[in-house]
Design an enzyme around this catalytic site. Structure first.
Site, PDB file in Angstrom:
ATOM      1  N   HIS A 126      -2.460  -2.211  -9.546  1.00 24.46           N
ATOM      2  CA  HIS A 126      -3.460  -1.593  -8.662  1.00 24.46           C
ATOM      3  C   HIS A 126      -4.694  -2.483  -8.720  1.00 24.46           C
ATOM      4  O   HIS A 126      -5.008  -3.037  -9.771  1.00 24.46           O
ATOM      5  CB  HIS A 126      -3.788  -0.177  -9.162  1.00 24.46           C
ATOM      6  CG  HIS A 126      -4.557   0.663  -8.185  1.00 24.46           C
ATOM      7  ND1 HIS A 126      -5.921   0.575  -8.047  1.00 24.46           N
ATOM      8  CD2 HIS A 126      -4.148   1.606  -7.297  1.00 24.46           C
ATOM      9  CE1 HIS A 126      -6.317   1.440  -7.120  1.00 24.46           C
ATOM     10  NE2 HIS A 126      -5.260   2.073  -6.637  1.00 24.46           N
ATOM     11  N   HIS A 134       0.884  -1.184   0.000  1.00 25.36           N
ATOM     12  CA  HIS A 134       0.000   0.000   0.000  1.00 25.36           C
ATOM     13  C   HIS A 134       0.923   1.235   0.000  1.00 25.36           C
ATOM     14  O   HIS A 134       1.742   1.388  -0.902  1.00 25.36           O
ATOM     15  CB  HIS A 134      -0.908  -0.111   1.231  1.00 25.36           C
ATOM     16  CG  HIS A 134      -2.082   0.818   1.287  1.00 25.36           C
ATOM     17  ND1 HIS A 134      -2.423   1.668   0.281  1.00 25.36           N
ATOM     18  CD2 HIS A 134      -3.014   1.020   2.273  1.00 25.36           C
ATOM     19  CE1 HIS A 134      -3.511   2.359   0.628  1.00 25.36           C
ATOM     20  NE2 HIS A 134      -3.886   1.979   1.839  1.00 25.36           N
ATOM     21  N   ASP A 142       2.609   5.428  -6.687  1.00 33.06           N
ATOM     22  CA  ASP A 142       3.868   5.349  -5.941  1.00 33.06           C
ATOM     23  C   ASP A 142       5.101   5.242  -6.819  1.00 33.06           C
ATOM     24  O   ASP A 142       6.221   5.285  -6.323  1.00 33.06           O
ATOM     25  CB  ASP A 142       3.832   4.143  -4.988  1.00 33.06           C
ATOM     26  CG  ASP A 142       2.847   4.364  -3.856  1.00 33.06           C
ATOM     27  OD1 ASP A 142       2.847   5.470  -3.308  1.00 33.06           O
ATOM     28  OD2 ASP A 142       2.089   3.435  -3.535  1.00 33.06           O
TER      29      ASP A 142
HETATM   30  N1  CMC Z   1       4.920  -6.824 -10.215  1.00 29.46           N
HETATM   31  C1  CMC Z   1       4.815  -8.032 -10.815  1.00 29.46           C
HETATM   32  N2  CMC Z   1       3.662  -8.718 -10.914  1.00 29.46           N
HETATM   33  C2  CMC Z   1       2.572  -8.146 -10.389  1.00 29.46           C
HETATM   34  C3  CMC Z   1       2.606  -6.889  -9.754  1.00 29.46           C
HETATM   35  C4  CMC Z   1       3.832  -6.221  -9.691  1.00 29.46           C
HETATM   36  N3  CMC Z   1       3.930  -5.022  -9.112  1.00 29.46           N
HETATM   37  N4  CMC Z   1       1.368  -6.563  -9.326  1.00 29.46           N
HETATM   38  C5  CMC Z   1       0.572  -7.592  -9.661  1.00 29.46           C
HETATM   39  N5  CMC Z   1       1.310  -8.553 -10.318  1.00 29.46           N
HETATM   40  C6  CMC Z   1       0.793  -9.798 -10.897  1.00 29.46           C
HETATM   41  C7  CMC Z   1       0.444 -10.794  -9.808  1.00 29.46           C
HETATM   42  O1  CMC Z   1       1.547 -11.627  -9.495  1.00 29.46           O
HETATM   43  C8  CMC Z   1      -0.688 -11.545 -10.470  1.00 29.46           C
HETATM   44  O2  CMC Z   1      -0.132 -12.437 -11.404  1.00 29.46           O
HETATM   45  P1  CMC Z   1      -0.822 -13.886 -11.640  1.00 29.46           P
HETATM   46  O3  CMC Z   1      -2.171 -13.579 -12.214  1.00 29.46           O
HETATM   47  O4  CMC Z   1       0.095 -14.593 -12.560  1.00 29.46           O
HETATM   48  O5  CMC Z   1      -0.906 -14.519 -10.274  1.00 29.46           O
HETATM   49  C9  CMC Z   1      -1.425 -10.473 -11.276  1.00 29.46           C
HETATM   50  O6  CMC Z   1      -0.421  -9.499 -11.561  1.00 29.46           O
HETATM   51  C10 CMC Z   1      -2.586  -9.827 -10.539  1.00 29.46           C
HETATM   52  O7  CMC Z   1      -2.080  -9.259  -9.332  1.00 29.46           O
HETATM   53  P2  CMC Z   1      -2.770  -9.373  -7.927  1.00 29.46           P
HETATM   54  O8  CMC Z   1      -1.711  -9.505  -6.878  1.00 29.46           O
HETATM   55  O9  CMC Z   1      -3.852 -10.418  -7.956  1.00 29.46           O
HETATM   56  O10 CMC Z   1      -3.461  -7.955  -7.852  1.00 29.46           O
HETATM   57  P3  CMC Z   1      -4.067  -7.277  -6.565  1.00 29.46           P
HETATM   58  O11 CMC Z   1      -5.161  -6.437  -7.020  1.00 29.46           O
HETATM   59  O12 CMC Z   1      -4.362  -8.294  -5.520  1.00 29.46           O
HETATM   60  O13 CMC Z   1      -2.829  -6.413  -6.007  1.00 29.46           O
HETATM   61  C11 CMC Z   1      -1.291  -4.659  -5.724  1.00 29.46           C
HETATM   62  C12 CMC Z   1      -2.669  -5.055  -6.259  1.00 29.46           C
HETATM   63  C13 CMC Z   1      -1.154  -3.140  -5.792  1.00 29.46           C
HETATM   64  C14 CMC Z   1      -1.163  -5.085  -4.262  1.00 29.46           C
HETATM   65  C15 CMC Z   1      -0.192  -5.341  -6.563  1.00 29.46           C
HETATM   66  O14 CMC Z   1      -0.304  -4.933  -7.916  1.00 29.46           O
HETATM   67  C16 CMC Z   1       1.200  -5.071  -6.045  1.00 29.46           C
HETATM   68  O15 CMC Z   1       1.655  -5.783  -5.147  1.00 29.46           O
HETATM   69  N6  CMC Z   1       1.911  -4.030  -6.584  1.00 29.46           N
HETATM   70  C17 CMC Z   1       3.210  -3.644  -6.065  1.00 29.46           C
HETATM   71  C18 CMC Z   1       3.049  -2.806  -4.802  1.00 29.46           C
HETATM   72  C19 CMC Z   1       2.548  -1.420  -5.106  1.00 29.46           C
HETATM   73  O16 CMC Z   1       3.028  -0.736  -6.015  1.00 29.46           O
HETATM   74  N7  CMC Z   1       1.582  -0.952  -4.308  1.00 29.46           N
HETATM   75  C20 CMC Z   1       1.000   0.391  -4.423  1.00 29.46           C
HETATM   76  C21 CMC Z   1      -0.414   0.340  -4.840  1.00 29.46           C
HETATM   77  S1  CMC Z   1      -1.085   1.926  -5.393  1.00 29.46           S
HETATM   78  C22 CMC Z   1      -1.004   2.990  -4.017  1.00 29.46           C
HETATM   79  C23 CMC Z   1      -1.852   2.541  -2.888  1.00 29.46           C
HETATM   80  O17 CMC Z   1      -3.057   2.791  -2.896  1.00 29.46           O
HETATM   81  O18 CMC Z   1      -1.337   1.987  -1.946  1.00 29.46           O
END
Ligand code: CMC
Length: 448
Positions: A326, A287, A382
């Site tokens: 996201h 986050h 971010d």
């Molecule tokens: N790098 C590589 N792969 C990713 C990333 C990433 N940053 N984000 C998602 N994926 C992949 C994930 O492994 C999954 O792949 P698969 O379908 O093969 O399992 C797919 O994309 C879908 O991701 P998810 O984890 O199911 O998506 P989510 O909605 O649960 O998670 C998230 C959203 C923001 C937690 C995630 O994208 C992430 O961990 N990003 C990196 C951390 C980050 O930048 N966070 C800031 C978010 S925006 C500001 C805020 O509001 O906090």
């Protein structure tokens, strides 16, 4: 608009609403062959209606299973709207692009909390009250002094905001409008002071008291960076950049920390304790802690030449590309677009951040690569903020704090909306229990 136009528009809305209220979903339970008709409102069925679906009278009834709320609306909200596919973000109906260009953080905070932009008198009054609640009790300084010199400022912020509940006993009166208003002034007013004091503590520098003559971001920069000047004046470009970043971070609908303040606040705890919980949620690297992680990641990559190897590791699932992805935005995050512009304004003044080339190369490769394209992973808020903060002279540990300060207005707006919503109750999800059935206690000498 004349009254006849207005009446016909109202009638049209009523007809549309009544047609919509007749929308239903028919579900057939193949275990029993029975069909159920569930009303659809706002494109949503009520999870509680599923409970009618039973195998027999003793059956508890059907539930929906949705870990991490991937497809569950937990509230009705009128604060912030996101269309993730179209890359749209609006606060109370106003596009984020307009607010970033024309508004100030304090005006935007008023909008989030009150639903309307303030008129000149209201803005003056609001600014006066926030400005006159920036001081903290002297004993909070002693509390801050108790932290180790290298304590993470987010840990200090969480604890100190929680500690405010021990000073303001009136904050327990959460159903009093005046009390909520007072705590709102205090929270928005004191957050930059506590954040700046945490930073000064980590440097072993004396605390700088708030200056009421300065703007909200100008005063924050004063409390952070003033040394021997009789009066500190921030560079106007940096002051403006920080104000824009504050606007962009003010709310993001039902994200992890907004959900936290709603969940914790639903127990009717005071707003300081609930805000401390929201800051704790924000601290996580998935986050608000992501801005700190992005800069660490770019430093670890080290050079543009090493980006392809790093992307390979991301695709192999060894690490994440921090600052990408996201839950809701499945298109370029509109905030990231504005931030990129602000970044260049700051770099023009302070010199280009050497990590920028690495960030741009990560973005270039990721936007073309099938792995990211298929998963709709774009830079989020971010990705570039850390580079700006670093160029402005903030240490990495302060980055999530810079997110928490403006998000306070969004948190309080979400908290207040939850409190006043007659449909909301104490948050208490269901579970699917797959643990052991009844077992009999075995005395320790008989256990294997
Ligand atoms: N790098 C590589 N792969 C990713 C990333 C990433 N940053 N984000 C998602 N994926 C992949 C994930 O492994 C999954 O792949 P698969 O379908 O093969 O399992 C797919 O994309 C879908 O991701 P998810 O984890 O199911 O998506 P989510 O909605 O649960 O998670 C998230 C959203 C923001 C937690 C995630 O994208 C992430 O961990 N990003 C990196 C951390 C980050 O930048 N966070 C800031 C978010 S925006 C500001 C805020 O509001 O906090």
């Amino acid at each position: 608009m004349d009254s006849s136009t207005s009446t016909s528009a109202t009638d049209a809305r009523k007809t549309e609403a009544s047609a919509k209220s007749q929308e239903t979903l028919t579900v057939t339970d193949n275990r029993t062959g029975k069909s159920y008709e569930l009303p659809i409102t706002h494109g949503t069925i009520r999870a509680a209606d599923l409970r009618k679906i039973k195998v027999n009278d003793a059956d508890f009834g059907m539930m929906s299973y949705d870990p991490a709320f991937n497809n569950t609306a937990s509230c009705i909200s009128r604060v912030t709207y996101i269309d993730g596919d179209a890359g749209i973000l609006r606060y109370r109906g106003y596009p984020i692009e307009d607010l970033a260009e024309k508004s100030t953080y304090l005006e935007t905070a008023y909008l989030l909390l009150n639903g309307e932009l303030p008129n000149a008198e209201q803005l003056k009054d609001w600014t006066y009250h926030i400005t006159h609640h920036t001081f903290i009790h002297e004993s909070i300084k002693k509390f801050l002094d108790g932290f180790h010199y290298d304590a993470h400022p987010m840990g200090m912020l969480i604890s100190t905001i929680a500690a405010l509940s021990t000073y303001y006993h009136d904050s327990k009166d959460i159903f009093s409008k005046e009390s909520r208003q007072k705590q709102t002034y205090r929270l928005i007013g004191k957050m930059p002071t506590i954040a700046a004091f945490s930073y000064r503590h980590s440097l072993g520098m004396p605390f700088v008291y708030p200056d009421n003559e300065l703007s909200y971001p100008g005063n924050f920069l004063n409390m952070l960076f003033r040394t021997t000047e009789t009066r500190y004046r921030a560079n106007p470009t940096l002051e403006h950049a920080l104000d824009v970043l504050f606007i962009l971070h003010a709310d993001d609908e039902q994200n992890c920390s907004a959900n936290t303040i709603r969940g914790v606040g639903s127990s009717h705890v005071d707003p300081y304790s609930a805000t401390a919980a929201a800051i704790a949620a924000l601290y996580g690297p998935l986050h608000g802690g992501a801005n700190e992680e992005v800069v660490r990641m770019l430093m670890e990559i080290g050079s543009v030449q090493k980006v392809p190897d790093f992307i390979k590791r991301v695709k192999a699932g060894e690490t994440k590309l921090m600052g990408f992805g996201h839950r809701v935005y499945k298109n370029y995050d509109p905030r990231a677009r504005i931030i990129k512009k602000v970044a260049y304004e700051v770099f023009d003044l302070m010199g280009k951040n050497p990590l920028l080339e690495i960030a741009l190369e990560c973005e270039r490769i990721a936007l073309e690569d099938d792995y990211f394209v298929k998963r709709k992973l774009y830079p989020n808020v971010d990705f570039y903020t850390g580079l700006i903060y670093q160029s402005m002279g903030f240490p990495t540990t302060m980055f999530p704090v810079l997110f928490a300060i403006p998000r306070t207005s969004g948190w309080i707006a979400q908290w207040e909306e939850m409190l006043l919503d007659p449909e909301q109750k104490i948050a208490r999800p269901r579970q699917i229990y797959l643990g052991e059935d009844t077992r009999h206690y075995v005395p320790i000498d008989q256990r294997r």
